[in-house]
Design a protein around this motif. Structure first.
Motif, mmCIF file in Angstrom:
data_model
loop_
_atom_site.group_PDB
_atom_site.id
_atom_site.type_symbol
_atom_site.label_atom_id
_atom_site.label_comp_id
_atom_site.label_asym_id
_atom_site.label_seq_id
_atom_site.Cartn_x
_atom_site.Cartn_y
_atom_site.Cartn_z
ATOM 1 N N ALA A 47 0.808 -1.208 0.000
ATOM 2 C CA ALA A 47 0.000 0.000 0.000
ATOM 3 C C ALA A 47 0.848 1.268 0.000
ATOM 4 O O ALA A 47 0.318 2.356 -0.144
ATOM 5 C CB ALA A 47 -0.921 0.004 1.226
ATOM 6 N N SER A 48 2.146 1.121 0.142
ATOM 7 C CA SER A 48 3.030 2.278 0.254
ATOM 8 C C SER A 48 3.084 3.064 -1.045
ATOM 9 O O SER A 48 3.332 2.506 -2.109
ATOM 10 C CB SER A 48 4.439 1.804 0.623
ATOM 11 N N PRO A 49 2.874 4.387 -0.980
ATOM 12 C CA PRO A 49 2.971 5.204 -2.185
ATOM 13 C C PRO A 49 4.395 5.311 -2.720
ATOM 14 O O PRO A 49 4.588 5.716 -3.841
ATOM 15 C CB PRO A 49 2.465 6.579 -1.730
ATOM 16 N N GLU A 50 5.381 4.904 -1.929
ATOM 17 C CA GLU A 50 6.769 4.959 -2.381
ATOM 18 C C GLU A 50 6.997 4.077 -3.599
ATOM 19 O O GLU A 50 7.841 4.359 -4.419
ATOM 20 C CB GLU A 50 7.715 4.538 -1.260
ATOM 21 N N GLU A 51 6.221 2.998 -3.716
ATOM 22 C CA GLU A 51 6.398 2.103 -4.846
ATOM 23 C C GLU A 51 6.132 2.802 -6.164
ATOM 24 O O GLU A 51 6.730 2.488 -7.171
ATOM 25 C CB GLU A 51 5.477 0.883 -4.715
ATOM 26 N N GLU A 52 5.210 3.761 -6.173
ATOM 27 C CA GLU A 52 4.886 4.466 -7.400
ATOM 28 C C GLU A 52 6.087 5.263 -7.893
ATOM 29 O O GLU A 52 6.225 5.495 -9.078
ATOM 30 C CB GLU A 52 3.682 5.376 -7.173
ATOM 31 N N ASP A 53 6.961 5.717 -6.991
ATOM 32 C CA ASP A 53 8.141 6.460 -7.378
ATOM 33 C C ASP A 53 9.243 5.542 -7.888
ATOM 34 O O ASP A 53 10.269 6.006 -8.346
ATOM 35 C CB ASP A 53 8.673 7.263 -6.180
ATOM 36 N N GLU A 89 9.699 3.863 -10.513
ATOM 37 C CA GLU A 89 9.507 3.507 -11.909
ATOM 38 C C GLU A 89 10.819 3.506 -12.672
ATOM 39 O O GLU A 89 11.792 4.143 -12.283
ATOM 40 C CB GLU A 89 8.449 4.387 -12.551
ATOM 41 N N HIS A 90 10.810 2.761 -13.746
ATOM 42 C CA HIS A 90 11.985 2.623 -14.592
ATOM 43 C C HIS A 90 12.223 3.945 -15.337
ATOM 44 O O HIS A 90 11.275 4.623 -15.713
ATOM 45 C CB HIS A 90 11.741 1.476 -15.581
ATOM 46 N N PRO A 91 13.457 4.309 -15.575
ATOM 47 C CA PRO A 91 13.742 5.582 -16.260
ATOM 48 C C PRO A 91 13.132 5.685 -17.663
ATOM 49 O O PRO A 91 12.897 6.780 -18.149
ATOM 50 C CB PRO A 91 15.271 5.615 -16.347
ATOM 51 N N ASN A 93 0.402 9.144 -16.049
ATOM 52 C CA ASN A 93 1.071 8.258 -15.090
ATOM 53 C C ASN A 93 0.653 6.802 -15.282
ATOM 54 O O ASN A 93 0.680 6.019 -14.353
ATOM 55 C CB ASN A 93 0.777 8.712 -13.660
ATOM 56 N N ALA A 94 0.288 6.435 -16.507
ATOM 57 C CA ALA A 94 -0.157 5.069 -16.799
ATOM 58 C C ALA A 94 0.919 4.046 -16.436
ATOM 59 O O ALA A 94 2.105 4.273 -16.704
ATOM 60 C CB ALA A 94 -0.513 4.936 -18.279
ATOM 61 N N PRO A 95 0.524 2.934 -15.822
ATOM 62 C CA PRO A 95 1.506 1.885 -15.515
ATOM 63 C C PRO A 95 2.160 1.339 -16.781
ATOM 64 O O PRO A 95 1.514 1.206 -17.815
ATOM 65 C CB PRO A 95 0.665 0.797 -14.839
ATOM 66 N N VAL A 96 3.448 1.043 -16.672
ATOM 67 C CA VAL A 96 4.220 0.463 -17.763
ATOM 68 C C VAL A 96 4.767 -0.862 -17.264
ATOM 69 O O VAL A 96 5.366 -0.934 -16.204
ATOM 70 C CB VAL A 96 5.370 1.395 -18.199
ATOM 71 N N PHE A 117 8.143 5.342 -22.947
ATOM 72 C CA PHE A 117 7.180 4.350 -23.444
ATOM 73 C C PHE A 117 5.774 4.954 -23.509
ATOM 74 O O PHE A 117 5.035 4.724 -24.460
ATOM 75 C CB PHE A 117 7.171 3.099 -22.564
ATOM 76 N N ARG A 118 5.405 5.742 -22.487
ATOM 77 C CA ARG A 118 4.091 6.387 -22.484
ATOM 78 C C ARG A 118 3.962 7.361 -23.661
ATOM 79 O O ARG A 118 2.940 7.412 -24.332
ATOM 80 C CB ARG A 118 3.859 7.140 -21.174
ATOM 81 N N GLN A 119 4.995 8.146 -23.875
ATOM 82 C CA GLN A 119 4.972 9.125 -24.960
ATOM 83 C C GLN A 119 4.813 8.453 -26.321
ATOM 84 O O GLN A 119 3.998 8.866 -27.142
ATOM 85 C CB GLN A 119 6.255 9.964 -24.954
ATOM 86 N N VAL A 120 5.600 7.415 -26.572
ATOM 87 C CA VAL A 120 5.532 6.711 -27.859
ATOM 88 C C VAL A 120 4.182 6.025 -28.018
ATOM 89 O O VAL A 120 3.575 6.070 -29.098
ATOM 90 C CB VAL A 120 6.700 5.712 -27.999
ATOM 91 N N ALA A 121 3.654 5.428 -26.948
ATOM 92 C CA ALA A 121 2.339 4.786 -27.019
ATOM 93 C C ALA A 121 1.268 5.816 -27.367
ATOM 94 O O ALA A 121 0.385 5.558 -28.202
ATOM 95 C CB ALA A 121 2.012 4.097 -25.700
ATOM 96 N N ALA A 122 1.346 6.997 -26.752
ATOM 97 C CA ALA A 122 0.370 8.055 -27.045
ATOM 98 C C ALA A 122 0.486 8.513 -28.496
ATOM 99 O O ALA A 122 -0.528 8.690 -29.185
ATOM 100 C CB ALA A 122 0.571 9.229 -26.091
ATOM 101 N N GLU A 123 1.720 8.701 -28.962
ATOM 102 C CA GLU A 123 1.933 9.124 -30.347
ATOM 103 C C GLU A 123 1.390 8.096 -31.335
ATOM 104 O O GLU A 123 0.803 8.447 -32.354
ATOM 105 C CB GLU A 123 3.418 9.364 -30.608
ATOM 106 N N MET A 124 1.591 6.824 -31.051
ATOM 107 C CA MET A 124 1.203 5.767 -31.985
ATOM 108 C C MET A 124 -0.284 5.408 -31.928
ATOM 109 O O MET A 124 -0.889 5.131 -32.963
ATOM 110 C CB MET A 124 2.029 4.497 -31.704
#
Length: 158
Positions: A87-93, A95-97, A121-124, A102-109
């Motif tokens: 439940a720790s919010p620290e896990e959200e931080d 994320e892989h560099p 902030n979509a999960p990858v 990946f989010r940007q390219v997915a949105a573009e495509m």
């Protein structure tokens, strides 16, 4: 009673239940197998990998009269530690560099406003193959769902 020490693993700590003999006041010592009748059981907690002069750092975490209750409480402490970590919010931080790229390219495509959208902030999720899944929202209209009347939309909104 056994002198073997078994540890129940939590997310960061390990817990052990040991038979003890209560001495003067609240002091207690480990019961010696075959020599002492235990007065109770203590849950010991140690931080995995933490040692001072080659000895693990232990802290007492409750004395119990019933061995079964002590074992159950030690297990519950270990499970609770995993739940707190999940439940720790620290896990959200954590994320892989490359996630943002990946989010940007997915949105573009693939992104098409009102039909398929990707949150900032979509999960990858990276897999074994060279690539990643990016979570997206897909719009489904009521008219696209067979046997669903538009009046049912009011029920869903409540």
């Amino acid at each position: 009673m056994t002198t073997d020490i078994s540890w129940i693993r939590g997310a960061n700590y390990e817990f052990s239940v040991q038979a003890v003999v209560v001495e003067e006041g609240e002091a207690h010592r480990l019961a010696m197998a075959g020599q002492d009748a235990p007065d109770g059981w203590v849950i010991y907690r140690r931080l995995r990998g933490a040692e001072v002069e080659g000895r693990p750092l232990l802290e007492s975490h409750g004395v119990y009269r019933d061995e079964t209750q002590a074992l159950l409480n030690a297990s519950a402490l270990a499970l609770e530690e995993y739940h707190v970590q999940e439940a720790s919010p620290e896990e959200e931080d954590d994320e892989h560099p490359h996630d943002e790229r990946f989010r940007q390219v997915a949105a573009e495509m693939y992104e098409e406003e009102g039909s398929l959208e990707i949150d900032a902030n979509a999960p990858v999720s990276r897999g074994d193959d060279p690539g990643a899944y990016v979570q997206a929202w897909v719009w489904v209209a009521y008219s696209d769902v067979p046997d669903l009347e538009f009046d049912d939309a009011e029920d869903d909104a409540a």
